[in-house]
Design a protein around this motif. Structure first.
Motif, PDB file in Angstrom:
ATOM      1  N   GLU A  49     -22.571 -52.170  48.053  1.00 23.12           N
ATOM      2  CA  GLU A  49     -22.292 -51.087  47.107  1.00 23.12           C
ATOM      3  C   GLU A  49     -20.878 -50.541  47.290  1.00 23.12           C
ATOM      4  N   LEU A  53     -17.568 -50.393  44.826  1.00 26.60           N
ATOM      5  CA  LEU A  53     -16.882 -49.129  44.543  1.00 26.60           C
ATOM      6  C   LEU A  53     -15.379 -49.257  44.796  1.00 26.60           C
ATOM      7  N   HIS A  57     -12.193 -49.102  42.125  1.00 26.00           N
ATOM      8  CA  HIS A  57     -11.118 -48.118  42.261  1.00 26.00           C
ATOM      9  C   HIS A  57      -9.742 -48.786  42.390  1.00 26.00           C
ATOM     10  N   TYR A 147     -17.401 -43.393  49.446  1.00 27.91           N
ATOM     11  CA  TYR A 147     -18.199 -42.947  48.293  1.00 27.91           C
ATOM     12  C   TYR A 147     -18.118 -41.430  48.137  1.00 27.91           C
TER      13      TYR A 147
END
Length: 164
Positions: A49, A53, A57, A147
């Protein structure tokens, strides 16, 4: 009482490491090439995950997992490397998804390859490794996750994307 005896209680150990927002922000905004150690193809794993992410970004992420590398696998369509030294470009930050004890060896590898920083994920705590990294001049984050830190610190990705 002998005047040569000190009655002060000097601390014999270093105080526990504390994250510094300025360092976290620098790591997240100045890093472009990130090695993610402990990468997984399992979409339910945190490393999977967080890799997604980071890619979303704008970071360039190099997954590191010797088993997957030996199988010729990819994670998020990125080639998996067996070790940090196998990555063919300079690494800005090493994001560590390993247990606290194993993180020490990863930090030593990060120092050896000249990484600029190490990021020990939530739950990964190794004070001795952090001390070695800091003494070697690396930026350090411990027991935190991008995160939460990216939005909290207002970082949208590496600065290099907006500077070029």
């Amino acid at each position: 009482q002998d005047s040569s005896e000190c009655i002060c209680n000097y601390r014999t150990t270093m105080p526990p490491f504390r994250n510094n927002d300025a360092v976290l922000k620098r790591m997240l905004s100045k890093s472009n090439n990130i090695a993610l150690v402990g990468a997984s193809k399992n979409s339910t794993r945190a490393s999977y995950e967080i890799m997604g992410l980071l890619l979303n970004h704008g970071y360039t992420v190099f997954p590191v997992n010797p088993i997957l590398a030996n199988q010729g696998e990819t994670v998020h369509d990125q080639k998996v490397y067996a070790s940090l030294k196998d990555i063919p470009v300079p690494i800005d930050m090493v994001d560590i998804f390993r247990n606290s004890e194993a993180a020490g060896g990863v930090v030593d590898e990060a120092i050896a390859i000249g990484a600029k920083g190490v990021w020990l994920q939530e739950g990964v705590i190794n004070e001795e490794a952090v001390t070695r990294a800091q003494k070697a001049g690396l930026d350090v984050a411990m027991d935190v996750c991008p995160y939460h830190e990216l939005p909290r610190l207002g970082v949208t990705g590496p600065d290099e994307l907006s500077e070029e």
